[in-house]
Motif scaffolding. Structure first.
Motif, PDB file in Angstrom:
ATOM      1  N   PRO A 109       0.698  -1.326  -0.089  1.00 23.13           N
ATOM      2  CA  PRO A 109       0.012  -0.099  -0.115  1.00 23.13           C
ATOM      3  C   PRO A 109       0.730   1.145   0.056  1.00 23.13           C
ATOM      4  N   ARG A 110       0.572   2.160  -0.979  1.00 20.23           N
ATOM      5  CA  ARG A 110       1.435   3.445  -0.856  1.00 20.23           C
ATOM      6  C   ARG A 110       0.420   4.469  -0.954  1.00 20.23           C
ATOM      7  N   GLU A 111      -0.599   4.693  -0.047  1.00 17.04           N
ATOM      8  CA  GLU A 111      -1.728   5.536   0.049  1.00 17.04           C
ATOM      9  C   GLU A 111      -1.370   6.770   1.218  1.00 17.04           C
ATOM     10  N   PRO A 122       8.838  10.185   4.543  1.00 19.21           N
ATOM     11  CA  PRO A 122       8.951   9.938   3.028  1.00 19.21           C
ATOM     12  C   PRO A 122       9.574  11.106   2.330  1.00 19.21           C
ATOM     13  N   GLU A 123       9.812  12.245   2.774  1.00 19.53           N
ATOM     14  CA  GLU A 123      10.306  13.261   2.199  1.00 19.53           C
ATOM     15  C   GLU A 123      11.954  13.266   2.274  1.00 19.53           C
TER      16      GLU A 123
END
Length: 214
Positions: free
Chosen positions: A28-30, A170-171
């Motif tokens: 999942p990448r939501e 994530p950044e």
């Protein structure tokens, strides 16, 4: 004990032999890839400072013209300091103030652990900082050097540019090379025993001072 171990392993082998190949499952990448705070914004820096102080780091936020003085203050009464080869000139100038001994760690002739143990402090840059978690990431770049030089001296001074501060994990991950030797720092080295008594300096520097240049 050996018989039980073999019995368990035998059952696992038998199950694997009959199970067949397992299809890869989609990941999942939501989740949010970016935060609401712009990289290097005053709000992102304020959040990072709050987290770092909560982890018992000491933080200065200064203008570019104040870097030399800020690093000199951060080094305090350290009589010796180890530096990687890629430090900016203004940061290196601060290391050289007050008759301080400056020792370069060169890849051709790296310092030994015993030599590092005799040095009071280390000054490095960083690759990126995560405001939400208060984590500074080093990747072994020229202004950061080997991981060993950041683990042995008891004082670590990190000079961080404001534009290196992002809000979320994530950044930061998007900016990192996963094959690089990543070191993640969220304050002085600390651990707790079974009675939650905090002990600092067991696995790294007891003091972390961060200079954020904005």
């Amino acid at each position: 004990m050996t018989g039980s171990r073999e019995a368990v392993l035998g059952r696992i082998r038998a199950a694997l032999a009959t199970a067949g190949p397992v299809a890869a499952q989609p990941v999942p990448r939501e989740y949010d890839r970016r935060g609401a705070l712009a990289p290097g914004s005053p709000e992102a820096i304020e959040l990072l400072v709050d987290r770092l102080i909560d982890y018992r780091a000491e933080v200065q936020v200064v203008a570019p013209a104040e870097v030399t003085a800020a690093v000199a203050r951060a080094l305090g009464d350290a009589a010796s300091v180890v530096v990687p080869r890629g430090l900016p000139d203004d940061v290196l100038a601060a290391c050289e103030q007050d008759g301080r001994q400056v020792v370069g760690d060169l890849s051709e002739i790296p310092l030994t652990a015993a030599q590092l143990d005799g040095i009071d402090a280390v000054v490095t840059g960083a690759r990126v900082a995560i405001a939400l978690s208060g984590t500074i990431v080093l990747d072994g770049g020229p202004d950061q050097g080997r991981r060993a030089i950041t683990l042995v001296p008891d004082l670590h001074v990190i000079v961080l540019r404001a534009d290196q501060v992002v809000q979320t994990v994530p950044e930061a991950i998007a900016l990192l090379d996963p094959t690089a030797p990543l070191t993640m720092i969220s304050g002085p080295s600390a651990t707790s025993d079974i009675e939650l008594q905090r002990v600092e300096g067991v696995h790294g520097p007891r003091t972390l001072r961060v200079v954020i240049v904005g």
